[in-house]
Motif scaffolding. Sequence first.
Motif, PDB file in Angstrom:
ATOM      1  N   ARG A 169     -24.231  54.370 -40.236  1.00 59.64           N
ATOM      2  CA  ARG A 169     -24.651  55.365 -41.227  1.00 59.64           C
ATOM      3  C   ARG A 169     -25.873  56.103 -40.699  1.00 59.64           C
ATOM      4  O   ARG A 169     -26.951  55.548 -40.581  1.00 59.64           O
ATOM      5  CB  ARG A 169     -24.960  54.731 -42.567  1.00 59.64           C
ATOM      6  CG  ARG A 169     -25.371  55.770 -43.616  1.00 59.64           C
ATOM      7  CD  ARG A 169     -24.990  55.347 -45.012  1.00 59.64           C
ATOM      8  NE  ARG A 169     -25.227  56.403 -45.978  1.00 59.64           N
ATOM      9  CZ  ARG A 169     -24.347  57.345 -46.298  1.00 59.64           C
ATOM     10  NH1 ARG A 169     -23.162  57.372 -45.730  1.00 59.64           N
ATOM     11  NH2 ARG A 169     -24.635  58.267 -47.198  1.00 59.64           N
ATOM     12  N   ASP A 190     -19.854  49.717 -39.280  1.00 57.27           N
ATOM     13  CA  ASP A 190     -20.183  50.937 -40.017  1.00 57.27           C
ATOM     14  C   ASP A 190     -21.519  51.466 -39.518  1.00 57.27           C
ATOM     15  O   ASP A 190     -22.526  50.743 -39.525  1.00 57.27           O
ATOM     16  CB  ASP A 190     -20.261  50.671 -41.524  1.00 57.27           C
ATOM     17  CG  ASP A 190     -18.899  50.577 -42.176  1.00 57.27           C
ATOM     18  OD1 ASP A 190     -17.890  50.877 -41.511  1.00 57.27           O
ATOM     19  OD2 ASP A 190     -18.845  50.205 -43.371  1.00 57.27           O
ATOM     20  N   CYS A 211     -30.865  55.546 -38.894  1.00 50.93           N
ATOM     21  CA  CYS A 211     -29.544  54.932 -38.878  1.00 50.93           C
ATOM     22  C   CYS A 211     -29.594  53.491 -39.356  1.00 50.93           C
ATOM     23  O   CYS A 211     -30.606  52.791 -39.166  1.00 50.93           O
ATOM     24  CB  CYS A 211     -28.993  54.987 -37.451  1.00 50.93           C
ATOM     25  SG  CYS A 211     -27.289  54.459 -37.274  1.00 50.93           S
ATOM     26  N   LYS A 212     -28.498  53.089 -39.965  1.00 50.98           N
ATOM     27  CA  LYS A 212     -28.294  51.706 -40.403  1.00 50.98           C
ATOM     28  C   LYS A 212     -26.907  51.308 -39.918  1.00 50.98           C
ATOM     29  O   LYS A 212     -25.960  52.103 -40.015  1.00 50.98           O
ATOM     30  CB  LYS A 212     -28.366  51.626 -41.920  1.00 50.98           C
ATOM     31  CG  LYS A 212     -28.074  50.265 -42.501  1.00 50.98           C
ATOM     32  CD  LYS A 212     -28.147  50.310 -44.023  1.00 50.98           C
ATOM     33  CE  LYS A 212     -27.803  48.970 -44.628  1.00 50.98           C
ATOM     34  NZ  LYS A 212     -27.859  48.992 -46.087  1.00 50.98           N
ATOM     35  N   MET A 213     -26.774  50.094 -39.393  1.00 47.83           N
ATOM     36  CA  MET A 213     -25.481  49.608 -38.918  1.00 47.83           C
ATOM     37  C   MET A 213     -25.126  48.335 -39.674  1.00 47.83           C
ATOM     38  O   MET A 213     -25.979  47.480 -39.884  1.00 47.83           O
ATOM     39  CB  MET A 213     -25.537  49.307 -37.421  1.00 47.83           C
ATOM     40  CG  MET A 213     -25.933  50.495 -36.569  1.00 47.83           C
ATOM     41  SD  MET A 213     -25.844  50.195 -34.791  1.00 47.83           S
ATOM     42  CE  MET A 213     -27.142  49.004 -34.534  1.00 47.83           C
ATOM     43  N   THR A 214     -23.853  48.228 -40.064  1.00 42.83           N
ATOM     44  CA  THR A 214     -23.385  47.051 -40.788  1.00 42.83           C
ATOM     45  C   THR A 214     -22.082  46.568 -40.174  1.00 42.83           C
ATOM     46  O   THR A 214     -21.113  47.332 -40.094  1.00 42.83           O
ATOM     47  CB  THR A 214     -23.156  47.379 -42.273  1.00 42.83           C
ATOM     48  OG1 THR A 214     -24.345  47.971 -42.812  1.00 42.83           O
ATOM     49  CG2 THR A 214     -22.813  46.128 -43.063  1.00 42.83           C
ATOM     50  N   THR A 267     -26.435  43.161 -40.891  1.00 41.34           N
ATOM     51  CA  THR A 267     -27.033  44.474 -41.145  1.00 41.34           C
ATOM     52  C   THR A 267     -28.189  44.710 -40.172  1.00 41.34           C
ATOM     53  O   THR A 267     -29.019  43.828 -39.955  1.00 41.34           O
ATOM     54  CB  THR A 267     -27.532  44.569 -42.597  1.00 41.34           C
ATOM     55  OG1 THR A 267     -26.431  44.335 -43.470  1.00 41.34           O
ATOM     56  CG2 THR A 267     -28.121  45.928 -42.895  1.00 41.34           C
ATOM     57  N   ARG A 320     -24.061  60.198 -43.513  1.00 37.65           N
ATOM     58  CA  ARG A 320     -22.627  60.102 -43.256  1.00 37.65           C
ATOM     59  C   ARG A 320     -22.361  58.774 -42.565  1.00 37.65           C
ATOM     60  O   ARG A 320     -23.131  58.332 -41.715  1.00 37.65           O
ATOM     61  CB  ARG A 320     -22.213  61.243 -42.345  1.00 37.65           C
ATOM     62  CG  ARG A 320     -20.762  61.277 -41.995  1.00 37.65           C
ATOM     63  CD  ARG A 320     -20.464  62.491 -41.137  1.00 37.65           C
ATOM     64  NE  ARG A 320     -21.082  62.348 -39.828  1.00 37.65           N
ATOM     65  CZ  ARG A 320     -20.410  62.349 -38.688  1.00 37.65           C
ATOM     66  NH1 ARG A 320     -19.108  62.487 -38.683  1.00 37.65           N
ATOM     67  NH2 ARG A 320     -21.033  62.226 -37.547  1.00 37.65           N
ATOM     68  N   THR A 321     -21.245  58.149 -42.926  1.00 36.39           N
ATOM     69  CA  THR A 321     -20.864  56.881 -42.321  1.00 36.39           C
ATOM     70  C   THR A 321     -19.583  57.062 -41.528  1.00 36.39           C
ATOM     71  O   THR A 321     -18.661  57.742 -41.971  1.00 36.39           O
ATOM     72  CB  THR A 321     -20.624  55.801 -43.407  1.00 36.39           C
ATOM     73  OG1 THR A 321     -21.826  55.616 -44.148  1.00 36.39           O
ATOM     74  CG2 THR A 321     -20.221  54.468 -42.787  1.00 36.39           C
ATOM     75  N   GLU A 322     -19.559  56.470 -40.337  1.00 36.50           N
ATOM     76  CA  GLU A 322     -18.321  56.375 -39.593  1.00 36.50           C
ATOM     77  C   GLU A 322     -18.147  54.937 -39.142  1.00 36.50           C
ATOM     78  O   GLU A 322     -19.134  54.203 -39.012  1.00 36.50           O
ATOM     79  CB  GLU A 322     -18.247  57.369 -38.431  1.00 36.50           C
ATOM     80  CG  GLU A 322     -19.246  57.196 -37.333  1.00 36.50           C
ATOM     81  CD  GLU A 322     -19.072  58.247 -36.229  1.00 36.50           C
ATOM     82  OE1 GLU A 322     -18.668  59.395 -36.511  1.00 36.50           O
ATOM     83  OE2 GLU A 322     -19.332  57.899 -35.082  1.00 36.50           O
ATOM     84  N   THR A 323     -16.914  54.540 -38.918  1.00 36.76           N
ATOM     85  CA  THR A 323     -16.620  53.165 -38.554  1.00 36.76           C
ATOM     86  C   THR A 323     -16.193  53.096 -37.099  1.00 36.76           C
ATOM     87  O   THR A 323     -15.225  53.753 -36.703  1.00 36.76           O
ATOM     88  CB  THR A 323     -15.518  52.571 -39.463  1.00 36.76           C
ATOM     89  OG1 THR A 323     -15.968  52.649 -40.825  1.00 36.76           O
ATOM     90  CG2 THR A 323     -15.239  51.127 -39.109  1.00 36.76           C
ATOM     91  N   SER A 363     -30.967  56.978 -47.133  1.00 37.11           N
ATOM     92  CA  SER A 363     -29.597  56.644 -46.745  1.00 37.11           C
ATOM     93  C   SER A 363     -28.539  57.379 -47.564  1.00 37.11           C
ATOM     94  O   SER A 363     -27.429  57.599 -47.087  1.00 37.11           O
ATOM     95  CB  SER A 363     -29.388  55.136 -46.850  1.00 37.11           C
ATOM     96  OG  SER A 363     -28.120  54.774 -46.407  1.00 37.11           O
TER      97      SER A 363
END
Length: 143
Positions: free
Chosen positions: A125, A123, A112-115, A95, A135-138, A131
């Motif tokens: 976000r 992911d 933004c947050k990335m996982t 994360t 919106r989340t995109e992969t 949060s």
Amino acid sequence: MKILLIFMLAIFSLPTFSQNNDIILGKWQNPSGEGRIQITKKGEKYYGKLYWLKEPNDETGQPKKDVKNPDETKRTRLVQGLQILEGFTSSGKGTYENGTIYDPKSGKTYSCKMTVKGNDKLDIRGFVGISLLGRTETWTRVK
């Protein structure tokens, strides 16, 4: 002898742990296939540059520029090569938080947050404020 063996195992496993923290490094493609981003690390922070565009030129045949940027002085920057991810820190377990993502299509910057999901999915976000409002995109790793 046991202490020496434990010490040696600990020393040789350190590079493995540090590599897991950096699993995010590399090249990623957004879901639409329009852009590819290379994520790098500078110091303890992570950044991402838009290194490839499916359509790098505008309707006049010229390289696309950052025309939607709210800062007029930045509107002549080329979109290809633009740093769109900034200032992420690893919070462990794949994360990455406390960074921003810039959308050159709208000229807006979001928290933004990335996982990391496995080795090949990421992911992303983007959100405003908290949060939940996002919106989340992969993204998929480019091989």
